[in-house]
Design a protein around this motif. Structure first.
Motif, short mmCIF file in Angstrom:
data_model
loop_
_atom_site.label_atom_id
_atom_site.label_comp_id
_atom_site.label_asym_id
_atom_site.label_seq_id
_atom_site.Cartn_x
_atom_site.Cartn_y
_atom_site.Cartn_z
N ARG A 297 12.60 -10.88 27.63
CA ARG A 297 11.81 -9.64 27.69
C ARG A 297 12.11 -8.52 26.34
NH1 ARG A 297 12.82 -4.53 29.35
NH2 ARG A 297 15.14 -4.61 29.74
N ILE A 298 13.37 -8.53 25.84
CA ILE A 298 13.57 -7.65 24.79
C ILE A 298 12.82 -8.17 23.65
CG2 ILE A 298 15.33 -6.19 25.91
CD1 ILE A 298 17.32 -7.60 23.96
N ILE A 299 12.99 -9.48 23.36
CA ILE A 299 12.27 -10.14 22.26
C ILE A 299 10.67 -10.06 22.42
CG2 ILE A 299 11.80 -12.27 21.04
CD1 ILE A 299 14.68 -13.26 22.08
N SER A 300 10.22 -10.01 23.58
CA SER A 300 8.47 -10.02 23.71
C SER A 300 8.27 -8.22 23.24
CB SER A 300 8.39 -10.10 25.28
OG SER A 300 8.67 -11.40 25.48
N LYS A 301 9.17 -7.25 23.56
CA LYS A 301 8.80 -5.92 23.23
C LYS A 301 9.51 -5.73 21.83
CE LYS A 301 9.29 -4.29 27.83
NZ LYS A 301 9.75 -3.50 28.61
N ASN A 302 10.34 -6.61 21.03
CA ASN A 302 10.71 -6.29 19.88
C ASN A 302 11.75 -5.23 19.70
OD1 ASN A 302 11.44 -6.77 17.06
ND2 ASN A 302 9.34 -6.26 16.54
N LEU A 303 12.73 -5.28 20.78
CA LEU A 303 13.80 -4.14 20.81
C LEU A 303 15.13 -4.96 20.50
CD1 LEU A 303 12.67 -2.57 24.37
CD2 LEU A 303 12.57 -1.43 22.13
N THR A 304 16.19 -4.18 20.17
CA THR A 304 17.42 -4.62 20.04
C THR A 304 17.85 -4.21 21.46
OG1 THR A 304 18.31 -2.48 19.31
CG2 THR A 304 17.60 -4.34 17.57
N THR A 305 19.18 -4.78 21.72
CA THR A 305 19.78 -4.77 22.88
C THR A 305 20.08 -3.16 22.86
OG1 THR A 305 20.36 -6.90 23.00
CG2 THR A 305 21.69 -5.35 24.59
N ASN A 306 20.79 -2.77 21.89
CA ASN A 306 21.13 -1.11 22.01
C ASN A 306 19.89 -0.57 22.27
OD1 ASN A 306 22.98 0.70 21.50
ND2 ASN A 306 22.93 1.02 19.61
N GLU A 307 18.85 -0.61 21.80
CA GLU A 307 17.71 0.29 21.79
C GLU A 307 17.24 0.26 23.26
OE1 GLU A 307 15.52 -0.31 17.29
OE2 GLU A 307 15.03 -1.41 19.12
N ASP A 308 17.26 -1.16 23.92
CA ASP A 308 16.87 -1.12 25.24
C ASP A 308 17.86 -0.35 26.23
OD1 ASP A 308 15.12 -2.12 27.42
OD2 ASP A 308 16.95 -3.49 27.84
N LEU A 309 19.22 -0.74 25.89
CA LEU A 309 20.21 0.03 26.94
C LEU A 309 20.21 1.50 26.72
CD1 LEU A 309 23.01 -2.52 26.57
CD2 LEU A 309 21.48 -2.12 28.50
N LYS A 310 19.92 2.21 25.65
CA LYS A 310 19.99 3.47 25.46
C LYS A 310 18.55 4.22 25.69
CE LYS A 310 23.95 3.46 23.02
NZ LYS A 310 25.16 4.35 23.64
N GLY A 311 17.50 3.43 25.82
CA GLY A 311 16.26 3.81 26.21
C GLY A 311 15.63 4.46 25.01
N VAL A 312 15.67 4.10 23.99
CA VAL A 312 15.19 4.62 22.65
C VAL A 312 13.65 5.12 22.67
CG1 VAL A 312 15.04 4.72 20.05
CG2 VAL A 312 17.24 3.96 21.15
N PHE A 313 12.89 3.97 23.23
CA PHE A 313 11.70 4.13 23.25
C PHE A 313 10.84 4.02 24.69
CE2 PHE A 313 12.60 1.51 19.40
CZ PHE A 313 12.26 2.59 18.40
N ASP A 314 11.78 4.66 25.46
CA ASP A 314 11.18 5.02 26.89
C ASP A 314 9.99 6.10 26.98
OD1 ASP A 314 12.80 3.07 27.90
OD2 ASP A 314 14.24 4.30 28.70
N ARG A 315 10.24 7.01 25.91
CA ARG A 315 9.20 7.88 26.01
C ARG A 315 8.42 8.24 24.73
NH1 ARG A 315 14.16 11.33 28.25
NH2 ARG A 315 13.54 11.29 30.43
N ARG A 316 8.49 7.48 24.02
CA ARG A 316 7.52 7.27 22.91
C ARG A 316 7.54 5.88 22.39
NH1 ARG A 316 12.54 9.24 19.41
NH2 ARG A 316 13.52 7.32 18.71
N ALA A 317 6.22 5.53 21.83
CA ALA A 317 5.87 4.23 21.26
C ALA A 317 6.87 3.46 20.27
CB ALA A 317 4.50 4.12 20.90
#
Length: 91
Positions: free
Chosen positions: A43-63
């Motif tokens: 899932r995170i590779i498909s969204k091009n996120l790092t684990t840290n970005e996903d866990l911190k919700g960095v792109f939850d409110r912005r693209a």
């Protein structure tokens, strides 16, 4: 017991059967945990996120500026140099 189980359990001590059941349970639970980890990474590779970005919700409110669609994200993951985490460089 009849059938295939009878072949494997024939003349086996009860302790041996309990050990087999324990090993099978541990293997099943470990397999389920590894499958869940695989799904998370997929899932995170498909969204091009790092684990840290996903866990911190960095792109939850912005693209996510790194997300180029599922197929291109996988090509980037498999064929290109890895990028730094957005979180570690902008916080």
């Amino acid at each position: 017991a009849t059938g295939l189980m009878a072949v494997f359990m024939h003349d086996q001590p009860k302790g041996f059967i309990a050990i087999n059941a324990t090993v099978a349970t541990i293997a099943t639970l470990s397999g389920a945990a590894l499958f869940k980890l695989w799904l998370y990474n997929f899932r995170i590779i498909s969204k091009n996120l790092t684990t840290n970005e996903d866990l911190k919700g960095v792109f939850d409110r912005r693209a996510n500026p790194h997300d180029k669609g599922c197929l291109r994200n996988w090509l980037t993951f498999c064929c290109r140099r890895k990028r730094e985490s957005y979180y570690s460089t902008h916080v």
